[in-house]
Enzyme design. Structure first.
Site, PDB file in Angstrom:
ATOM      1  CD  GLN A 122      29.404 -19.110 -19.660  1.00  0.00           C
ATOM      2  OE1 GLN A 122      29.765 -18.356 -19.004  1.00  0.00           O
ATOM      3  NE2 GLN A 122      29.666 -19.228 -20.987  1.00  0.00           N
ATOM      4  CD  GLU A 210      33.854 -15.976 -22.854  1.00  0.00           C
ATOM      5  OE1 GLU A 210      33.104 -16.807 -22.913  1.00  0.00           O
ATOM      6  OE2 GLU A 210      33.797 -14.923 -22.272  1.00  0.00           O
TER       7      GLU A 210
END
Ligand SMILES: *[C@@H]1O[C@H](CO)[C@@H](O)[C@H](O)[C@H]1NC(C)=O
Ligand SMILES: *[C@@H]1O[C@H](CO)[C@@H](O)[C@H](O)[C@H]1NC(C)=O
Ligand SMILES: *[C@@H]1O[C@H](CO)[C@@H](O)[C@H](O)[C@H]1NC(C)=O
Length: 280
Positions: A122, A210
């Site tokens: 990521q 997130e």
């Protein structure tokens, strides 16, 4: 940085927030896989809450740290090899201490904890608000390792950034970041950390906001809206897959408060909207 498993995240999630160092120096940010006890997800689902799922034809899931969209499986017989998405660096509402992270990635969704392939590749940005002051980092991460900053790539609210990740194998990937306004680019080749179970399964593609863990789960910043555009994933067979069949992920905090509404706007775009609080 040590193992970040669903279990440790779950433990962190319920543990009290530790004292914060006085500055944001040496941030050891833990981002990771989505967490939510299934009984909470079931309760939330059955309550018929007016999250994006209500008006959406997309399957909706819930997480206590992720919001956004995922492609939960590649087309039959193929693997994902690349993911790309563009977003504008947001401004956060003023507050004493809050943060959010925005990233694209490969894997992490439906991780098979019996396999060696528990990696998550990521890259993205963190947005921090401390005493009314906004700051950002641009980073890359291969879970179970922690994240590392890109250096010499200072971003500001309003910058339009494209993140493109290519998994060249299950243990190596390339990250390209481009400032769409200036054309400035950075690139980095990243190997899976030499940690057990860090290979990629190449089974999901993710476009995520997130609420990450840094001395406990950070208070989520009011980020307004985050819109991913030009979002797509590529497969081993050379297919380009858009968001038409994506699964929506809504953020549920404390098992009871939805903090996001997510919509898939087209085959290449999705919007994550911060909602102040919704109790049911
Ligand atoms: C990442 O960047 C932020 C902001 O520039 C800085 O405070 C932090 O120390 C850096 N983290 C690491 C691990 O270098
Ligand atoms: C991106 O472009 C904006 C607008 O021109 C500029 O202000 C900013 O410094 C650039 N950021 C990077 C990291 O290139
Ligand atoms: C998909 O990746 C797995 C490793 O996770 C590999 O065993 C398999 O052969 C790959 N399949 C294709 C079609 O590339």
């Amino acid at each position: 940085m040590h193992l970040t498993t669903a279990l440790t995240l779950a433990l962190l999630f319920v543990s009290p927030v530790l004292g914060l160092p006085s500055t944001f120096a040496s941030r050891a940010v833990k981002r990771g896989r989505p967490v939510l006890p299934s009984e909470v997800a079931d309760k939330f689902k059955s309550s018929g809450t007016p999250t994006s799922g209500a008006a959406s034809s997309h399957p909706t899931s819930f997480s206590s740290n992720w919001a956004g969209v995922v492609l939960p499986t590649p087309p039959a017989g193929e693997n994902f090899t690349a993911v790309t998405g563009t977003f504008t660096v947001p401004t956060l509402a003023p507050s004493a201490y809050a943060a959010t992270s925005i990233w694209v990635g490969i894997d992490g969704w439906n991780t098979d904890f019996n396999s060696d392939a528990q990696g998550l590749f990521q890259a993205g940005i963190d947005c921090w608000m401390e005493n009314g002051k906004l700051s950002f980092d641009t980073w890359y991460e291969w879970v179970p390792d922690g994240s590392y900053n890109f250096t010499g790539f200072d971003i500001s609210a309003g910058d339009v950034l494209t993140f493109s990740l290519v998994a060249t194998s299950t243990t190596e990937g390339t990250i390209n970041v481009e400032n769409e306004t200036t054309g400035q680019k950075i690139s980095h080749v990243l190997d899976a950390p030499p940690i057990a179970h860090s290979q990629l399964a190449l089974q999901s593609a993710d476009w995520i906001m997130e609420d990450f863990f840094w001395y406990g789960q950070v208070p989520l910043a009011d980020f307004g809206t985050i819109r991913f555009t030009d979002a797509s994933a590529k497969t081993t067979g050379g297919k380009t897959v858009g968001l038409t069949d994506a699964t929506i992920v809504d953020l549920v905090l404390d098992g009871s408060v939805s903090k996001t509404e997510v919509t898939v706007d087209s085959d290449s775009s999705a919007t994550i909207t911060y909602v102040s609080a919704f109790e049911f």
